[in-house]
Design an enzyme around this catalytic site. Structure first.
Site, PDB file in Angstrom:
ATOM      1  N   TYR A   1       0.853  -1.186   0.000  1.00  0.00           N
ATOM      2  CA  TYR A   1       0.000   0.000   0.000  1.00  0.00           C
ATOM      3  C   TYR A   1       0.891   1.237   0.000  1.00  0.00           C
ATOM      4  O   TYR A   1       1.823   1.337   0.806  1.00  0.00           O
ATOM      5  CB  TYR A   1      -0.892  -0.008   1.241  1.00  0.00           C
ATOM      6  CG  TYR A   1      -1.799   1.198   1.353  1.00  0.00           C
ATOM      7  CD1 TYR A   1      -2.845   1.399   0.456  1.00  0.00           C
ATOM      8  CD2 TYR A   1      -1.615   2.137   2.369  1.00  0.00           C
ATOM      9  CE1 TYR A   1      -3.685   2.504   0.565  1.00  0.00           C
ATOM     10  CE2 TYR A   1      -2.455   3.243   2.495  1.00  0.00           C
ATOM     11  CZ  TYR A   1      -3.485   3.422   1.588  1.00  0.00           C
ATOM     12  OH  TYR A   1      -4.314   4.514   1.701  1.00  0.00           O
TER      13      TYR A   1
ATOM     14  N   ASP B   1       9.345   2.638  -0.277  1.00  0.00           N
ATOM     15  CA  ASP B   1       8.323   3.284   0.541  1.00  0.00           C
ATOM     16  C   ASP B   1       8.562   2.849   1.981  1.00  0.00           C
ATOM     17  O   ASP B   1       8.175   1.759   2.392  1.00  0.00           O
ATOM     18  CB  ASP B   1       6.932   2.872   0.049  1.00  0.00           C
ATOM     19  CG  ASP B   1       5.827   3.505   0.889  1.00  0.00           C
ATOM     20  OD1 ASP B   1       6.150   4.119   1.923  1.00  0.00           O
ATOM     21  OD2 ASP B   1       4.652   3.372   0.519  1.00  0.00           O
TER      22      ASP B   1
ATOM     23  N   LYS C   1       4.892   8.783   9.079  1.00  0.00           N
ATOM     24  CA  LYS C   1       4.632   8.306  10.432  1.00  0.00           C
ATOM     25  C   LYS C   1       5.631   8.826  11.483  1.00  0.00           C
ATOM     26  O   LYS C   1       5.434   9.888  12.040  1.00  0.00           O
ATOM     27  CB  LYS C   1       4.559   6.777  10.436  1.00  0.00           C
ATOM     28  CG  LYS C   1       3.458   6.287   9.469  1.00  0.00           C
ATOM     29  CD  LYS C   1       3.038   4.886   9.719  1.00  0.00           C
ATOM     30  CE  LYS C   1       2.153   4.348   8.612  1.00  0.00           C
ATOM     31  NZ  LYS C   1       0.733   4.363   8.856  1.00  0.00           N
TER      32      LYS C   1
HETATM   33  N1  PMP Z   1       2.920   4.016   2.420  1.00  0.00           N
HETATM   34  C1  PMP Z   1       2.855   3.096   3.388  1.00  0.00           C
HETATM   35  C2  PMP Z   1       3.859   2.009   3.431  1.00  0.00           C
HETATM   36  C3  PMP Z   1       1.845   3.179   4.352  1.00  0.00           C
HETATM   37  O1  PMP Z   1       1.791   2.256   5.317  1.00  0.00           O
HETATM   38  C4  PMP Z   1       0.923   4.232   4.293  1.00  0.00           C
HETATM   39  C5  PMP Z   1      -0.189   4.377   5.311  1.00  0.00           C
HETATM   40  N2  PMP Z   1      -0.362   3.399   6.198  1.00  0.00           N
HETATM   41  C6  PMP Z   1       1.037   5.157   3.258  1.00  0.00           C
HETATM   42  C7  PMP Z   1       2.058   5.030   2.336  1.00  0.00           C
HETATM   43  C8  PMP Z   1       0.076   6.297   3.142  1.00  0.00           C
HETATM   44  O2  PMP Z   1       0.273   7.176   4.195  1.00  0.00           O
HETATM   45  P1  PMP Z   1      -0.873   8.200   4.653  1.00  0.00           P
HETATM   46  O3  PMP Z   1      -1.959   7.379   5.247  1.00  0.00           O
HETATM   47  O4  PMP Z   1      -0.176   9.084   5.637  1.00  0.00           O
HETATM   48  O5  PMP Z   1      -1.320   8.924   3.433  1.00  0.00           O
END
Ligand code: PMP
Length: 423
Positions: free
Chosen positions: A145, A240, A268
């Protein structure tokens, strides 16, 4: 008075004014058929709901609050900044300080830019990769994701290579996803053959430690192959690390695997619970961004000073000697207890563990790629723990997080609760 309204009433009233009662879907506990936790406050490793019930928290804002809730250093830094002005829409010194700190720990990031969410970080990194290479196609992996931008919400079907991908959400035109290819994770042959067969790939993006299909680390050989093949073809390799950055160690997954991506997305932990994220990498690529380059990217609240001060204060704590080792010791105790529980109760399952992240998988003895898990058994597990005041991820396809605020007592209480489970 707000604290006399219980969780159910708040949730029902929220459903009248907020779609599904929540501002992000998993918060509604989909599939669990119960009133979701309505958080009232948190301190250390505990979250209290709106009825005053305490829970030992293994969500920790989906991993963002690695120091636990309301860590004094973070509270002090954020409060101090708020007194000086919450935001200016102008550059501030704290953006420089946190950028320098991140570049120090992730030596392959020469330059980075702050944004407000992980979604923005990956979306911007991909635009930059396309602008830099002059190519359109991107490769992602099933179960990973990267936020909810149009081009990244791809249905992960069973086809080996999805030549005609379909969006996994309504509202995304087929044209918007036709440049995205979704391949099976950890399958060296398929990814290598696909990359070798194309000359139009701008970027390969992945979670080097996947956290959104439950915790599933990359096989080291898979990452090595991706690095070699992308390098060969001039493709931008994007890690990511929105979850794994500063979670699996000060150098993130790239330090753990000793593999250098071209671009890295962070989120995060660098915002310590405030909305902050970033993308960064080699200067030769990053300098294609506006105002010095031709790839446009911007944000009114980007590099928000309160989030930057909080994030900087959090990162300073992570530099304490032994910080990650202590987290790992605590997590290991809990993971071993979960494994024992699964063995004793003859459950078809396994527990994945890396540093302070873990996922109990029900319905699979091995997980190396996205697979269908036993949702019912997981719900049963979650609900029994919830009743005993333990809050694990409300979905089987998520990771749990141990923070520095979890005490031995919290871990022992969780182990005790796990031993009481019935199946
Ligand atoms: N990349 C990863 C690996 C994630 O875990 C997340 C959210 N859990 C995102 C991108 C998207 O981040 P956000 O919810 O802050 O938009």
């Amino acid at each position: 008075m707000p604290d006399r309204i219980n969780c159910r009433e708040i949730f029902q009233a929220s459903c009248q004014v907020i779609p599904g009662g929540v501002n992000s879907p998993t918060r509604a506990f989909p599939g669990l058929e119960m009133t979701p936790l309505i958080a009232a406050r948190g301190e250390g490793a505990i979250v209290w709901d709106a009825d005053g019930n305490p829970y030992i928290d293994y969500c920790h804002s989906w991993g963002a609050v690695i120091l636990g809730h309301c860590h004094p250093a973070v509270v002090e830094a954020a409060t101090d900044q708020m007194k000086m002005g919450a935001g200016f829409g102008m550059a501030t010194r704290v953006e420089l300080l946190i950028a320098q700190k991140i570049c120090k720990h992730l030596p392959f990031i020469d330059k980075l830019r702050f944004v407000s969410s992980g979604t923005e970080a990956t979306m911007s990194a991909i635009r930059l990769a396309r602008g830099y290479t002059g190519r359109d196609k991107i490769v992602k992996f099933e179960g990973h994701y990267h936020g909810h931008s149009d081009g990244l919400l791809i249905k992960a079907g069973s086809a080996v290579v999805q030549i005609n991908p379909e969006a996994s959400s309504k509202g995304i035109p087929a044209d918007f996803v036709r440049h995205t290819v979704c391949l099976p994770f950890n399958d060296i042959a398929i990814a290598r053959d696909y990359i070798r067969s194309r000359d139009d790939i701008a970027a390969v993006i992945l979670e080097p430690v996947a956290g959104n299909m439950g915790l599933v680390p990359s096989d080291p050989d898979f990452l090595t192959m991706l690095r070699e093949e992308t390098e060969e073809k001039g493709i931008v390799l994007i890690f990511d690390e929105v979850i794994s950055g500063f979670r699996v160690g000060l150098q993130g997954a790239q330090g753990l695997y000793k593999i250098t991506p071209d671009l890295t997305c962070l989120g995060k932990i660098i915002g310590a619970g405030f909305p902050a994220a970033a993308f960064g990498g080699k200067a030769a690529i990053m300098d294609h961004l506006a105002p010095i380059g031709e790839v446009y990217q911007a944000g009114t609240l980007s590099g928000h000073p309160v989030a930057m001060r909080a994030g900087l204060a959090a990162l300073e704590q992570l530099e304490e000697p032994g910080f990650y080792e202590k987290l790992e010791v605590k997590t290991t105790l809990l993971v071993e207890a979960l494994r024992r529980m699964m063995r004793d109760k003859k459950i078809n399952g396994c527990v994945h563990h890396l540093g302070s992240m873990f996922t109990p998988f029900f319905g699979a003895s091995e997980v190396r790629r996205k697979i269908t898990l036993d949702q019912d058994q997981y719900c049963h597990f979650f609900k029994q723990l919830f009743k005993q005041g333990i809050y694990m991820a409300p979905s089987p396809y998520e990771a749990n997080f141990v923070s520095s605020a979890h005490t031995d007592d919290h871990i022992q209480k969780t182990i005790f609760a796990c031993n009481n489970l019935t199946f």
